[in-house]
Design an enzyme around this catalytic site. Sequence first.
Site, PDB file in Angstrom:
ATOM      1  N   GLY A  41       9.242  25.519  29.644  1.00  0.00           N
ATOM      2  CA  GLY A  41       9.514  25.922  28.267  1.00  0.00           C
ATOM      3  C   GLY A  41      10.593  25.073  27.621  1.00  0.00           C
ATOM      4  O   GLY A  41      11.308  25.523  26.723  1.00  0.00           O
ATOM      5  N   SER A  44      11.299  23.815  23.271  1.00  0.00           N
ATOM      6  CA  SER A  44      11.861  24.518  22.111  1.00  0.00           C
ATOM      7  C   SER A  44      13.062  25.346  22.553  1.00  0.00           C
ATOM      8  O   SER A  44      13.301  25.536  23.749  1.00  0.00           O
ATOM      9  CB  SER A  44      10.815  25.435  21.459  1.00  0.00           C
ATOM     10  OG  SER A  44      10.405  26.452  22.360  1.00  0.00           O
ATOM     11  N   GLY A  45      13.808  25.838  21.576  1.00  0.00           N
ATOM     12  CA  GLY A  45      14.909  26.751  21.862  1.00  0.00           C
ATOM     13  C   GLY A  45      15.978  26.192  22.763  1.00  0.00           C
ATOM     14  O   GLY A  45      16.270  24.998  22.775  1.00  0.00           O
ATOM     15  N   GLY A  47      15.909  25.799  25.923  1.00  0.00           N
ATOM     16  CA  GLY A  47      15.371  24.863  26.908  1.00  0.00           C
ATOM     17  C   GLY A  47      15.373  23.444  26.399  1.00  0.00           C
ATOM     18  O   GLY A  47      15.712  22.502  27.125  1.00  0.00           O
ATOM     19  N   SER A 169      18.539  37.825  30.495  1.00  0.00           N
ATOM     20  CA  SER A 169      19.148  38.350  29.272  1.00  0.00           C
ATOM     21  C   SER A 169      20.034  39.541  29.615  1.00  0.00           C
ATOM     22  O   SER A 169      19.775  40.273  30.580  1.00  0.00           O
ATOM     23  CB  SER A 169      18.080  38.790  28.266  1.00  0.00           C
ATOM     24  OG  SER A 169      18.678  39.483  27.172  1.00  0.00           O
ATOM     25  N   TYR A 192      10.152  44.173  28.235  1.00  0.00           N
ATOM     26  CA  TYR A 192      10.949  42.940  28.235  1.00  0.00           C
ATOM     27  C   TYR A 192      12.218  43.111  29.068  1.00  0.00           C
ATOM     28  O   TYR A 192      12.553  42.253  29.892  1.00  0.00           O
ATOM     29  CB  TYR A 192      11.315  42.572  26.794  1.00  0.00           C
ATOM     30  CG  TYR A 192      12.179  41.338  26.679  1.00  0.00           C
ATOM     31  CD1 TYR A 192      11.624  40.074  26.832  1.00  0.00           C
ATOM     32  CD2 TYR A 192      13.542  41.438  26.434  1.00  0.00           C
ATOM     33  CE1 TYR A 192      12.420  38.937  26.745  1.00  0.00           C
ATOM     34  CE2 TYR A 192      14.339  40.311  26.344  1.00  0.00           C
ATOM     35  CZ  TYR A 192      13.773  39.058  26.497  1.00  0.00           C
ATOM     36  OH  TYR A 192      14.561  37.938  26.410  1.00  0.00           O
TER      37      TYR A 192
END
Length: 320
Positions: A41, A44-45, A47, A169, A192
């Site tokens: 990943g 984007s973000g 990563g 998270s 999640y």
Amino acid sequence: MYALASVLGVLLLVLFLRRLKSRQICLDVKRLDGKTVLITGGTSGVGKEAAVALARRGARVFVTSDDEEKGEAAVRQIKSESVSVNVRFLSLNMANLQSVRDFCRAFLQTEKRLDILINNTGVPAVLDWTENGFSMCFGVNHLGPFLLTNLLLERLKSCSPSRVITVTSEVHKYQKLDFTDLNYNIVPLFSYCRSKLANIYFTQELARHVERHGVIACSVHPGYVAGDWTSQFSILFRIVTYVFTSMFFISCQAGAQTIIHCAVSNDVLQHSGGYFSDCKPSKLRPHAQDAGIAKKLWEASEAMVGLTSSPREHLAARGR
């Protein structure tokens, strides 16, 4: 009196939300010349920002995505920002276990080194199922990285000292795992949170498996990041979310700092299995430090992804 209480409440909320934007920066200047880094990943973000930073330090960086066009575009941008040509895109669909197997087989055939594995691929709170019949959050956020790491583990051991960094998270603390239904897929946010708790347990048990092999494992809370997860929603929702997140959430670049820290700093060597936030070890709640649950989840995950032959356990874990 009511008005005063309301004002104080709003002020406290604003102060709390503003605190979320206060993050440390990785100050370690260690180079990674000759090292190979794989970031799932990484297009984007946080990563992608980690890919830029690690490529800039001299590492050979591979980033993955299931979107080839997006991936190639991201690689061009990462190369430009890092001023490095040692960045490559590889296709990988974490929602498909066969894709994970095919990816690992090809990677091991062509690449002789793997020094840092960053399990960054993740999906937000969604109600959906993977191609293998697992809940999307649990399948992509936990089972995919679990299988990937295990299939690449021998290469990581052969390149020790090496590291496995799994992005989790802080919301992991709001749920507990239910072993009668690891595939819980009813309330999206709860699903999640449970997948992020699974990341914590996975890291702890992984650290126990590799403690004598020179591999360091750690989990990372990057902070509350203003990413691009709203792209699937309406324009109005995206506008409102953008205004809110830009005020109180951190940038992807800031969110990548703890990942970078765990990839380069020697401070993490004595904290294998640990949970990091804001570029330092962070405390976990008691329920997230249960070695028995971590071992049980590891064994159930092995059955779910087909690393062991335990059909009865496999069916019970799937809960479908």
